[in-house]
Scaffold this active site. Structure first.
Site, short mmCIF file in Angstrom:
data_model
loop_
_atom_site.label_atom_id
_atom_site.label_comp_id
_atom_site.label_asym_id
_atom_site.label_seq_id
_atom_site.Cartn_x
_atom_site.Cartn_y
_atom_site.Cartn_z
N GLU A 258 0.85 -1.18 0.03
CA GLU A 258 -0.02 -0.09 0.01
C GLU A 258 1.01 1.27 -0.03
O GLU A 258 1.68 1.60 1.07
CB GLU A 258 -0.89 -0.14 1.21
CG GLU A 258 -1.97 1.17 1.11
CD GLU A 258 -1.46 2.17 2.08
OE1 GLU A 258 -1.30 3.21 1.50
OE2 GLU A 258 -1.75 2.38 3.25
N CYS A 297 -2.26 8.48 3.69
CA CYS A 297 -2.23 7.93 2.20
C CYS A 297 -3.53 8.20 1.63
O CYS A 297 -3.66 7.93 0.46
CB CYS A 297 -1.81 6.32 2.49
SG CYS A 297 -2.98 5.34 3.50
#
Length: 676
Positions: A258, A297
């Protein structure tokens, strides 16, 4: 000042920093307060300890036992939140930021504990999908199952969520039955260490289930094999360097990533100034720019709005940003704290300068802004910076440069097709949000941008009271995205657990499949119980225990009475000529639900007993029409048992209705709750 030692936890011992240790500075004051890391850490021993101790102990537990362990750990950590909050201030996080991290992480443990109990068996094998019939007679079957990998999960986490980032990986890993070695980012590893200490001190985890590296991993990744998993969160460059290592590629080691994400938020064409949707859009953008000082993120990096609304959007967002109080995170009233370090501050300013080559800064001057309760020069403070790109189609860097801080860029679009093309220029993102009340807009966005995103978040006046927010990953849904975002899918409920298990196709007879899965497969041996199964308690019932009922004849009076009693006078049950014209029926037929009711009458034991409730049925099918005069009977077999509490458990029964010729006329799975 005495420096704190942020230790690693390896093969059952806390190991202080040693050679190669790095310093950690307070994000607010810039003062060095701790050291972490030890180049002499025995990572090979950690891997062996995880496999030999932790993995064996976890695999000996059932999925439900691991789920209960996760819940107990979550409850234990809930009592340590205040200490974690206080330490988290040193990372620049406000109390609200820390709650997202710490409470969010604990909540993720609770969520996986719940899903493990509800959706996984109280056993050691997870069954995936239905039985596949591979032969003509049903004596040779296939079934997919999942079992825990025999290695160790190496979790390499980012600095921005030192607790949630760890727990959202640990929850599915431990539930799967796999041990983990956690490697947090050094800048915030002191918060992670405190959380791990609380977990270890609780005594709730088996020895070797969780170990911690506060520093470099040495040659750990070179020691892994096909039974291990690497789960990484961080930059795309670091992910590429790790996942492309020859050893990782040669051994087909699972690598879940990720990474960078140029997430976008789109103001729908219908969301004009003055609408609730416009105000919601501005609120969401402001929140995503300032929460965790933009170090998320999932934060909004690109803001797409209809051309006609560019200026109103800039003015509205700028007004909210102007009222944002920047300061020491432990002060009341502070809305945005510092970045995690001065190194991160330099990186954000460098990236903002790149964006400024294609966009005009319309709010936020890093050379002139106010900070409450702290020194802006010493601490890692930056103001929220809003840019406007006037020509997003010709721009390049605004679509590939992520300033990992409170930086976002507004750009206009002429129509929805252009908006989707711009959104997809991110090259694969974790999330895109669309603020619209128009269902057709939502449908077009899904078809136009779904392939480039791990999550699409739609919100409007109807859902905003319950919506979780653009930037909030949930344990129930996958967190990840294609392309630039890394191609991974963390969490996602039981999907995330499967990352740490091997899916295997097993083939064999019904009895073989039943023994492996602990679920009765059609065609497997039936067991004759000592009494009616409804008189036997949960713990007494055996998988495969079967009851065969007597017969009952279905009459025309039954069909007509049921029709008039229920109001279901569909022509197939009441008009012989009309039913005969239907290609599925030979004439008037019995209602399917009449057969279901008669089936219950044939197998139910009426007296008070261990069956507490009928909670539903699955997979109901009617295979052959039943006409008046047909005799039906029922076979009831214990297919699966799942204990729910110390007092009762769920029994799933395979129910088959047959006629006097032995042909199936109906089939379903019945669920009951039975006293233990």
């Amino acid at each position: 000042m005495t420096l704190q030692h942020i230790s690693s936890y390896a093969h059952g011992e806390w190991i202080a920093p040693g050679s190669g240790a790095r310093t950690i500075a307070d994000a607010v004051t810039g003062e060095v307060f701790a050291t972490a890391g030890n180049d002499a850490l025995d990572v090979a021993g950690m891997r062996d300890f995880a496999r030999g101790k932790g993995g064996a102990a976890l695999r000996a537990m059932t999925f439900h036992e691991r789920a209960r362990m996760l819940k107990a750990v979550a409850l234990h950590l809930d009592g340590h939140k205040d200490a974690l909050y206080r330490l988290s201030y040193r990372t620049g996080a406000t109390l609200a930021d820390s709650r997202i991290d710490i409470d969010g992480g604990i909540g993720t443990l609770f969520a996986f504990a719940s899903k493990g109990r509800r959706e996984m068996p109280d056993g050691h094998v997870y069954v995936d999908g239905d039985v596949e019939r591979l032969g003509r007679t049903g004596r040779f079957l296939g079934q997919h199952v999942h079992t825990p990998l025999r290695g160790v999960a190496v979790h390499i986490n980012a600095f921005n969520f030192p607790v949630w980032g760890m727990l959202e990986k640990l929850a599915p890993t431990l539930l799967a039955g796999m041990p983990a070695i956690v490697k947090p980012a050094t800048a915030s590893c002191h918060v992670t260490e405190l959380c791990v200490r609380a977990m270890i001190d609780s005594g709730l985890l088996p020895e070797g289930a969780v170990q911690l590296i506060t520093g470099g991993t040495g040659n750990l990744l070179d020691l892994l094999d096909c039974q291990d998993v690497v789960s990484f969160t961080g930059s795309a460059d670091t992910a590429f360097a790790l996942r492309s290592a020859p050893h990782i590629l040669r051994n087909s080691i699972r690598f879940v990533a990720e990474q960078d994400s140029l997430n976008a938020s789109v103001l729908g064409p219908d969301a004009a100034p003055g609408t609730p949707e416009f105000d919601l859009f501005v609120k969401e953008v402001h929140r995503e720019m300032t929460t965790k000082a933009g170090q998320k993120c999932t934060a909004i990096r690109r803001i797409l709005v209809p051309d006609a609304h560019v200026q109103p959007v800039i003015e509205a967002i700028s007004a909210r940003l102007a009222g944002t109080v920047i300061g020491a995170p432990d002060l009341d009233g502070t809305q945005m704290g510092a970045l995690v370090s001065n190194a991160q501050k330099r990186d954000v300013l460098d990236k903002a300068a790149i964006i400024a080559g294609e966009a005009e800064r319309v709010h936020g001057d890093p050379e002139a802004f106010e900070v409450s309760g702290a020194d802006a020069e010493k601490g890692a403070f930056v103001p929220p910076m809003l840019f406007h790109c006037a020509d997003p189609e010709r721009a390049e860097r605004v679509h590939d440069t992520e300033a990992f801080g409170p930086v976002s860029t507004v750009m206009g679009y002429r129509d929805l097709d252009q908006a989707m093309a711009l959104v997809n220029r991110g090259g694969g993102s974790l999330v895109a949000s669309v603020i619209t009340r128009d269902p057709e807009v939502a449908r077009r966005v899904t078809l136009g941008a779904g392939a480039f995103h791990g999550r699409l978040y739609f919100n409007n006046r109807d859902s905003m009271a319950e919506a979780t927010g653009h930037g909030s990953p949930l344990p129930h849904l996958v967190h990840g995205g294609p392309g630039r975002a890394g191609g991974g899918e963390e969490m996602g409920g039981i999907r995330g657990v499967k990352h740490y298990m091997q899916r295997t196709a097993i083939q064999g007879s019904p009895d073989i499949l039943t023994a492996i899965t602990d679920q009765w497969a059609p065609g497997a041996t039936e067991i004759e119980g000592p009494a009616h199964p409804f008189t036997r308690r949960f713990g007494e019932l055996e998988i495969g225990e079967t009851f065969h009922s007597g017969e009952r004849q279905v009459t025309l009076d039954d069909i007509e009475h049921f029709a008039h009693f229920t109001g279901d006078t569909f022509y197939a049950h009441m008009d012989d000529d009309a039913a005969a014209r239907n290609p599925f029926f030979p004439g008037r037929v019995a209602h399917g639900y009449l057969l279901l009711s008669f089936a219950a009458g044939l197998f139910v034991e009426p007296d008070e007993g261990p069956v507490l409730a009928n909670t539903g049925l699955d997979g109901l099918r009617f295979m052959k029409p039943v006409t008046a005069g047909t005799r039906i009977k029922v076979r009831l077999t214990v297919r699966k048992k799942t204990r729910r509490t110390p007092d009762y458990g769920e029994v799933r029964w395979h129910v088959t209705l047959t006629d006097q010729d032995g042909d199936k006329v109906g089939e379903y799975e019945l669920h009951t709750m039975n006293a233990y």
